[in-house]
Design an enzyme around this catalytic site. Structure first.
Site, short mmCIF file in Angstrom:
data_model
loop_
_atom_site.label_atom_id
_atom_site.label_comp_id
_atom_site.label_asym_id
_atom_site.label_seq_id
_atom_site.Cartn_x
_atom_site.Cartn_y
_atom_site.Cartn_z
N TYR A 129 0.83 -1.21 0.00
CA TYR A 129 0.00 0.00 0.00
C TYR A 129 0.86 1.26 0.00
O TYR A 129 0.36 2.36 0.24
CB TYR A 129 -0.93 0.01 1.23
CG TYR A 129 -1.97 -1.09 1.18
CD1 TYR A 129 -1.59 -2.42 1.25
CD2 TYR A 129 -3.32 -0.81 1.05
CE1 TYR A 129 -2.52 -3.44 1.19
CE2 TYR A 129 -4.26 -1.82 0.99
CZ TYR A 129 -3.85 -3.14 1.06
OH TYR A 129 -4.78 -4.15 1.00
N LYS A 188 5.17 -14.24 4.89
CA LYS A 188 5.49 -15.08 3.73
C LYS A 188 7.00 -15.02 3.50
O LYS A 188 7.48 -14.81 2.37
CB LYS A 188 4.71 -14.57 2.50
CG LYS A 188 4.75 -15.49 1.30
CD LYS A 188 3.89 -16.73 1.46
CE LYS A 188 4.10 -17.70 0.32
NZ LYS A 188 3.38 -18.97 0.49
N ASP A 238 -0.41 -18.63 4.10
CA ASP A 238 -1.39 -19.55 3.49
C ASP A 238 -1.91 -20.54 4.54
O ASP A 238 -3.12 -20.77 4.66
CB ASP A 238 -0.86 -20.29 2.25
CG ASP A 238 0.64 -20.26 2.08
OD1 ASP A 238 1.33 -19.69 2.94
OD2 ASP A 238 1.15 -20.84 1.09
N ASP A 294 -5.17 -6.69 5.66
CA ASP A 294 -6.42 -6.26 5.02
C ASP A 294 -7.28 -7.49 4.71
O ASP A 294 -8.48 -7.54 5.02
CB ASP A 294 -6.09 -5.49 3.73
CG ASP A 294 -7.28 -4.74 3.16
OD1 ASP A 294 -8.37 -4.81 3.75
OD2 ASP A 294 -7.12 -4.10 2.10
MG MG Z 1 -10.26 -3.93 3.81
#
Ligand code: MG
Ligand code: NAI
Length: 332
Positions: free
Chosen positions: A123, A171, A204, A228
């Site tokens: 982001y 990850k 995952d 998110d």
């Molecule tokens: Mg969201």
């Protein structure tokens, strides 16, 4: 009296904001509002996405209650939400998901709090498109300091609230550099709080564990994109987006907002559930030290949620936003 910047937002934002301010007023919460908007609505009116008056108000009040803001997919303007979080360094996005008596779900006994890093990662807004080769690069910028701050915040919260375990979702097997920075920060924070259990899980597997045995999780900390996605997943575990609160927190400012978006599919129809924004407002009252009033409103809300008839459609009821609101006010 606490002065708070109120940002009604887009879509269902104005409806749920009115519901929440009506409940807060009925409970005589010592709040006064400075209303400033942002996003599509102010853009259509004045060509400004984030008016200077909104930034000035937040800089003064240091606390905001915000409705959701529409961000068009693909082209168009940059997310107002992301911009506000970066501008004021609101690096923690804190999102509690807890089983509520009365709300029927597939699971019981869930009580977890997600800490999402809120200013970096995918982001960061760093994207380039090479038209000639048809290749888009989106940079996952992660800083050592950003990782330190969010991991420390998650452990400090766990310590303060008597929680037992922090799980870091990452990850690092594939994102060798960015993932490892986060993992190193998690280990360092864990060493500062040795009485709190620390574990890490690859994202995952984390998703699989969350839908098979969600009650094993306590505090979760992760980077921006994973957070998110996980926060909508966690909302789904406890009744959906209509009930889950959130807070964007920095060192000296906080903006409280629901996890959900502007819900254009139901906007203007009196169907929206104001619980998520109301619970965000309760987190705000706690932040302001108004514990007693927060508890009183929470009890009234829980009484309404126990009665399906008084709930909105997302919870299987038939009440409108304003009928729901009147029910909570009646229970105060
Ligand atoms: Mg969201
Ligand atoms: P959304 O969260 O707005 O809606 C997803 C689904 O959940 C829809 O079916 C909606 O009706 C339902 N829902 C959401 N909140 C609800 C509520 N309070 N009561 C009852 N049902 C509710 O997600 P979507 O559709 O992906 O995004 C719509 C817009 O919102 C996009 O422009 C997106 O960028 C923006 N958005 C803004 C956020 C913010 O301001 N913090 C956060 C997430 C999305």
């Amino acid at each position: 009296m606490h002065l708070v910047t109120l940002i009604p937002g887009d879509g269902i934002g104005p409806e749920i904001t009115k519901a929440v301010t009506d409940i807060l007023a009925a409970a005589k919460a010592p709040l006064s509002w400075e209303t400033e908007n942002a996003g599509q609505s102010t853009f259509d009116l004045s060509g400004e996405l984030i008016p200077a008056s909104l930034l000035a108000s937040l800089a003064k009040t240091r606390v905001g209650l915000k409705g959701p803001i529409t961000t068009p997919v693909g082209k168009g303007f940059r997310s107002v939400n992301v911009t506000l979080r970066q501008q004021f360094d609101l690096y923690q996005n804190v999102r509690p998901s807890k089983t509520t008596p009365g709300i029927a779900t597939r699971y019981e006994g869930i009580d977890l709090v997600l800490f999402r890093e809120n200013t970096e990662g995918l982001y960061s807004g760093l994207e380039v498109y090479d038209e000639h080769h048809g290749i888009a690069d989106s940079f996952n910028r992660i800083s050592k300091e950003g990782c330190r701050k969010i991991c420390h915040a998650a452990f400090a919260y766990a310590h303060k609230h008597g929680r037992k375990k922090v799980t870091l979702a990452h990850k690092a097997n594939i994102l060798k550099m960015a993932g490892t920075l986060m993992l190193d920060a998690g280990k360092a924070a864990a060493a500062e709080f040795p009485h709190i259990i620390y574990e890490d899980k690859i994202i995952d597997n984390m998703c699989m564990q969350l839908v098979t045995r969600p009650e094993q999780f306590d505090v979760i900390v992760t980077t921006n994109l994973f957070g998110d996605i996980l926060s909508d997943l966690c909302a789904g575990l406890v009744g959906g987006l209509g009930v889950v609160a959130g807070a964007n927190i920095g060192d000296d400012m906080a903006i409280f907002e629901a996890v959900h978006g502007s819900a254009p599919d139901i906007a203007g129809q009196g169907k929206a559930n104001p619980t998520a924004l109301l619970r965000s407002a309760l987190m705000m009252l706690e932040h302001l030290g108004e514990h007693e009033i927060a508890r009183r409103i929470e009890q009234a809300l829980e009484a309404t949620l126990m009665n399906k008839e008084q709930c909105t459609g997302d919870l299987g009821g038939r009440a409108s936003t304003s009928e729901f609101t009147q029910s909570v006010i009646g229970n105060l």
